[in-house]
Enzyme design. Structure first.
Site, PDB file in Angstrom:
ATOM      1  N   HIS A 172      -8.196   3.505  -3.259  1.00 21.33           N
ATOM      2  CA  HIS A 172      -9.114   3.622  -2.126  1.00 21.33           C
ATOM      3  C   HIS A 172     -10.141   4.692  -2.487  1.00 21.33           C
ATOM      4  O   HIS A 172      -9.780   5.749  -3.020  1.00 21.33           O
ATOM      5  CB  HIS A 172      -8.356   4.037  -0.860  1.00 21.33           C
ATOM      6  CG  HIS A 172      -7.457   2.956  -0.362  1.00 21.33           C
ATOM      7  ND1 HIS A 172      -6.827   3.013   0.862  1.00 21.33           N
ATOM      8  CD2 HIS A 172      -7.089   1.769  -0.918  1.00 21.33           C
ATOM      9  CE1 HIS A 172      -6.116   1.917   1.028  1.00 21.33           C
ATOM     10  NE2 HIS A 172      -6.239   1.152  -0.041  1.00 21.33           N
ATOM     11  N   GLU A 213       0.856  -1.191   0.000  1.00 22.70           N
ATOM     12  CA  GLU A 213       0.000   0.000   0.000  1.00 22.70           C
ATOM     13  C   GLU A 213       0.887   1.235   0.000  1.00 22.70           C
ATOM     14  O   GLU A 213       1.818   1.336   0.791  1.00 22.70           O
ATOM     15  CB  GLU A 213      -0.889  -0.024   1.244  1.00 22.70           C
ATOM     16  CG  GLU A 213      -1.844   1.148   1.285  1.00 22.70           C
ATOM     17  CD  GLU A 213      -2.960   0.918   2.285  1.00 22.70           C
ATOM     18  OE1 GLU A 213      -3.540  -0.175   2.317  1.00 22.70           O
ATOM     19  OE2 GLU A 213      -3.220   1.861   3.053  1.00 22.70           O
ATOM     20  N   TYR A 227     -11.330  -4.141  11.384  1.00 22.57           N
ATOM     21  CA  TYR A 227     -10.492  -3.654  12.500  1.00 22.57           C
ATOM     22  C   TYR A 227     -10.362  -4.724  13.591  1.00 22.57           C
ATOM     23  O   TYR A 227     -11.249  -4.853  14.443  1.00 22.57           O
ATOM     24  CB  TYR A 227     -11.114  -2.377  13.093  1.00 22.57           C
ATOM     25  CG  TYR A 227     -11.262  -1.292  12.040  1.00 22.57           C
ATOM     26  CD1 TYR A 227     -10.293  -0.314  11.873  1.00 22.57           C
ATOM     27  CD2 TYR A 227     -12.366  -1.280  11.187  1.00 22.57           C
ATOM     28  CE1 TYR A 227     -10.410   0.647  10.892  1.00 22.57           C
ATOM     29  CE2 TYR A 227     -12.496  -0.321  10.184  1.00 22.57           C
ATOM     30  CZ  TYR A 227     -11.509   0.631  10.046  1.00 22.57           C
ATOM     31  OH  TYR A 227     -11.622   1.570   9.050  1.00 22.57           O
ATOM     32  N   ARG A 257     -15.238   4.765   4.456  1.00 21.45           N
ATOM     33  CA  ARG A 257     -15.971   5.981   4.789  1.00 21.45           C
ATOM     34  C   ARG A 257     -15.046   7.192   4.791  1.00 21.45           C
ATOM     35  O   ARG A 257     -15.393   8.252   4.309  1.00 21.45           O
ATOM     36  CB  ARG A 257     -16.614   5.836   6.172  1.00 21.45           C
ATOM     37  CG  ARG A 257     -17.529   6.997   6.513  1.00 21.45           C
ATOM     38  CD  ARG A 257     -17.870   7.025   7.975  1.00 21.45           C
ATOM     39  NE  ARG A 257     -16.672   7.341   8.772  1.00 21.45           N
ATOM     40  CZ  ARG A 257     -16.651   7.417  10.077  1.00 21.45           C
ATOM     41  NH1 ARG A 257     -17.754   7.170  10.769  1.00 21.45           N
ATOM     42  NH2 ARG A 257     -15.547   7.712  10.733  1.00 21.45           N
ATOM     43  N   GLY A 258     -13.820   6.988   5.326  1.00 19.74           N
ATOM     44  CA  GLY A 258     -12.919   8.133   5.530  1.00 19.74           C
ATOM     45  C   GLY A 258     -13.168   8.710   6.919  1.00 19.74           C
ATOM     46  O   GLY A 258     -14.186   8.421   7.557  1.00 19.74           O
TER      47      GLY A 258
HETATM   48  C1  LIG Z   1      -7.172  -1.016   5.155  1.00 20.57           C
HETATM   49  C2  LIG Z   1      -7.558   0.418   5.425  1.00 20.57           C
HETATM   50  C3  LIG Z   1      -7.313   1.393   4.460  1.00 20.57           C
HETATM   51  C4  LIG Z   1      -7.687   2.739   4.679  1.00 20.57           C
HETATM   52  N1  LIG Z   1      -7.436   3.682   3.716  1.00 20.57           N
HETATM   53  C5  LIG Z   1      -7.865   4.966   3.875  1.00 20.57           C
HETATM   54  C6  LIG Z   1      -7.671   5.945   2.836  1.00 20.57           C
HETATM   55  O1  LIG Z   1      -7.074   5.681   1.793  1.00 20.57           O
HETATM   56  N2  LIG Z   1      -8.151   7.194   3.052  1.00 20.57           N
HETATM   57  C7  LIG Z   1      -8.805   7.527   4.213  1.00 20.57           C
HETATM   58  O2  LIG Z   1      -9.236   8.696   4.338  1.00 20.57           O
HETATM   59  N3  LIG Z   1      -8.989   6.633   5.202  1.00 20.57           N
HETATM   60  C8  LIG Z   1      -8.534   5.356   5.063  1.00 20.57           C
HETATM   61  N4  LIG Z   1      -8.741   4.434   6.077  1.00 20.57           N
HETATM   62  C9  LIG Z   1      -9.341   4.859   7.342  1.00 20.57           C
HETATM   63  C10 LIG Z   1     -10.872   4.788   7.338  1.00 20.57           C
HETATM   64  O3  LIG Z   1     -11.399   5.693   6.385  1.00 20.57           O
HETATM   65  C11 LIG Z   1     -11.351   5.130   8.750  1.00 20.57           C
HETATM   66  O4  LIG Z   1     -10.973   4.135   9.651  1.00 20.57           O
HETATM   67  C12 LIG Z   1     -12.821   5.493   8.908  1.00 20.57           C
HETATM   68  O5  LIG Z   1     -12.986   6.082  10.198  1.00 20.57           O
HETATM   69  C13 LIG Z   1     -13.782   4.312   8.844  1.00 20.57           C
HETATM   70  O6  LIG Z   1     -13.867   3.815   7.589  1.00 20.57           O
HETATM   71  P1  LIG Z   1     -14.702   2.450   7.313  1.00 20.57           P
HETATM   72  O7  LIG Z   1     -14.697   2.254   5.864  1.00 20.57           O
HETATM   73  O8  LIG Z   1     -14.220   1.372   8.198  1.00 20.57           O
HETATM   74  O9  LIG Z   1     -16.157   2.956   7.785  1.00 20.57           O
HETATM   75  P2  LIG Z   1     -17.536   2.228   8.057  1.00 20.57           P
HETATM   76  O10 LIG Z   1     -17.536   0.807   7.663  1.00 20.57           O
HETATM   77  O11 LIG Z   1     -18.587   3.110   7.460  1.00 20.57           O
HETATM   78  O12 LIG Z   1     -17.630   2.278   9.650  1.00 20.57           O
HETATM   79  C14 LIG Z   1     -17.377   3.479  10.370  1.00 20.57           C
HETATM   80  C15 LIG Z   1     -17.935   3.366  11.784  1.00 20.57           C
HETATM   81  O13 LIG Z   1     -19.360   3.356  11.738  1.00 20.57           O
HETATM   82  C16 LIG Z   1     -19.870   2.212  12.403  1.00 20.57           C
HETATM   83  N5  LIG Z   1     -21.073   1.813  11.684  1.00 20.57           N
HETATM   84  C17 LIG Z   1     -21.146   1.156  10.499  1.00 20.57           C
HETATM   85  N6  LIG Z   1     -22.450   0.995  10.152  1.00 20.57           N
HETATM   86  C18 LIG Z   1     -23.186   1.578  11.137  1.00 20.57           C
HETATM   87  C19 LIG Z   1     -24.579   1.752  11.376  1.00 20.57           C
HETATM   88  N7  LIG Z   1     -25.493   1.273  10.518  1.00 20.57           N
HETATM   89  N8  LIG Z   1     -24.962   2.404  12.493  1.00 20.57           N
HETATM   90  C20 LIG Z   1     -24.054   2.897  13.367  1.00 20.57           C
HETATM   91  N9  LIG Z   1     -22.724   2.750  13.206  1.00 20.57           N
HETATM   92  C21 LIG Z   1     -22.307   2.109  12.104  1.00 20.57           C
HETATM   93  C22 LIG Z   1     -18.737   1.183  12.364  1.00 20.57           C
HETATM   94  O14 LIG Z   1     -18.847   0.253  13.425  1.00 20.57           O
HETATM   95  C23 LIG Z   1     -17.536   2.095  12.531  1.00 20.57           C
HETATM   96  O15 LIG Z   1     -17.359   2.425  13.874  1.00 20.57           O
HETATM   97  C24 LIG Z   1      -8.325   3.094   5.903  1.00 20.57           C
HETATM   98  C25 LIG Z   1      -8.553   2.107   6.880  1.00 20.57           C
HETATM   99  C26 LIG Z   1      -8.169   0.783   6.651  1.00 20.57           C
HETATM  100  C27 LIG Z   1      -8.408  -0.245   7.717  1.00 20.57           C
END
Ligand SMILES: Cc1cc2nc3c(=O)[nH]c(=O)nc-3n(C[C@H](O)[C@H](O)[C@H](O)COP(=O)(O)OP(=O)(O)OC[C@H]3O[C@@H](n4cnc5c(N)ncnc54)[C@H](O)[C@@H]3O)c2cc1C
Length: 304
Positions: A81, A5, A166, A111-112
């Site tokens: 991403h 990455e 996570y 989500r970011g």
């Molecule tokens: C492998 C990896 C790569 C990444 N790359 C980037 C990148 O390139 N750019 C960047 O900006 N960030 C990146 N991130 C960080 C990521 O954007 C953040 O961790 C962000 O806060 C959560 O993204 P997610 O896609 O896990 O969100 P989601 O899956 O939407 O979850 C976010 C939160 O909401 C909660 N949730 C989900 N659904 C619901 C619901 N229906 N009701 C209530 N709560 C809910 C989840 O439990 C979690 O706490 C990366 C993270 C990882 C692990």
């Protein structure tokens, strides 16, 4: 198998900085290379009259272009991403169309985070509010369903969609079980693999995989791995990524006299982690290279 990455370089640098970064790693034949996405940041720039002007600055643009360049230069799959933050659904659709035209058909949907100066994530008024929403948008496009309602019989894309997981829980989730429930929703909506947040204790990954399987999450779970190479990371990594540093590792780091020794220890730790994961038959070892291609090279050459 390995994957890497990378971050887009800071604005002002050219694509050769990406090639300089990847050249030492490419001989290990990565299955794919991920390119992160960085939303713009709000900054206050001082004007000549002494007042401040609010400006939106993107420090690391170029995710899509870098993916296309990597695929062209190395003939390796590139995985951009995609994030919800800062995009309307229509803008996301346009980006997906660009990706499709470029032959980039593998995306990691996220989500970011909230911008640095804001306390919680807020979607754009007409944007996606969670990775699940974004995933559904990509899946719809795979079925030829566009945001523009008057497009009938729209061309279907064929994106393979990955999501984040996570092992130590997402920092906003009340507990791991609830986090997993939401992860399962992403899987049920069509996610084809999970890439994990970095972890430094393999047991956390093994436990996470076990729990996922118990919750009916049966897609590949790719472990995300990062080397520790300086003392500052002992506090930065837990603060930024909400992960623990195991006691054995942190006490070893504390005994190091300089960052050179930390890098040596971090490399040895990562080799051991990787060996154990490889033995356990993980699908791919995914390395966050983040400016440290030399360290990753030293790790991977011990394994393959
Ligand atoms: C492998 C990896 C790569 C990444 N790359 C980037 C990148 O390139 N750019 C960047 O900006 N960030 C990146 N991130 C960080 C990521 O954007 C953040 O961790 C962000 O806060 C959560 O993204 P997610 O896609 O896990 O969100 P989601 O899956 O939407 O979850 C976010 C939160 O909401 C909660 N949730 C989900 N659904 C619901 C619901 N229906 N009701 C209530 N709560 C809910 C989840 O439990 C979690 O706490 C990366 C993270 C990882 C692990």
């Amino acid at each position: 198998m390995v994957s890497f990455e990378i971050l887009p370089p800071l604005k002002g640098k050219t694509i050769s900085s990406i090639y300089d970064h990847l050249d030492p790693l490419i001989e290990f034949k990565p299955a794919f290379i991920n390119v992160t996405y960085h939303r713009s940041e709000t900054m206050f720039k001082k004007k000549q009259d002494g007042t401040f002007e609010k400006v939106e600055v993107r420090k690391r643009p170029g995710t899509v272009g870098i993916c296309a360049a990597i695929m062209n230069h190395y003939q390796v799959d590139a995985v951009p991403h995609l994030i919800c933050g800062g995009f309307s659904k229509r803008e996301t659709e346009d980006a997906l169309i660009d990706l499709n035209f470029l032959g980039i058909d593998n995306v990691l949907v996220l989500r970011g985070d909230a911008p640095k100066n804001e306390s919680s994530f807020e979607p754009e008024p007409d944007g996606n509010s969670s990775a699940l929403d974004l995933l559904k948008q990509v899946r719809n496009l795979n079925h030829g369903i566009y945001q523009e309602e008057d497009i009938k019989n729209g061309g279907k894309t064929d994106f393979c969609i990955g999501v984040a997981g996570y092992p130590e829980k997402h920092f906003e989730a009340p507990n791991l079980e609830t986090d997993l429930m939401f992860l399962k929703e992403k899987v049920d909506a069509g996610a084809e693999y999970i890439t994990t947040q970095m972890f430094f204790d393999n047991q956390k990954y093994f436990d996470f995989v076990k729990l996922c399987r118990k919750h009916g999450i049966d897609i590949p779970i790719i472990p995300g791995l990062k080397p520790i190479s300086n003392k500052k990371q002992m506090s930065i990594l837990p603060k930024v990524f909400h992960v623990d540093i195991p006691t054995d590792l942190s006490s070893g780091i504390m005994k190091c006299r300089n960052d050179e020794e930390v890098e040596k220890l971090g490399t040895e730790w990562l080799i051991e982690q990787s060996r154990e994961l490889k033995k356990a038959g993980v699908p791919v070892l995914h390395y966050y290279t983040l400016g440290k291609p030399r360290v990753i090279r030293n790790v991977v050459k011990e394994l393959f």
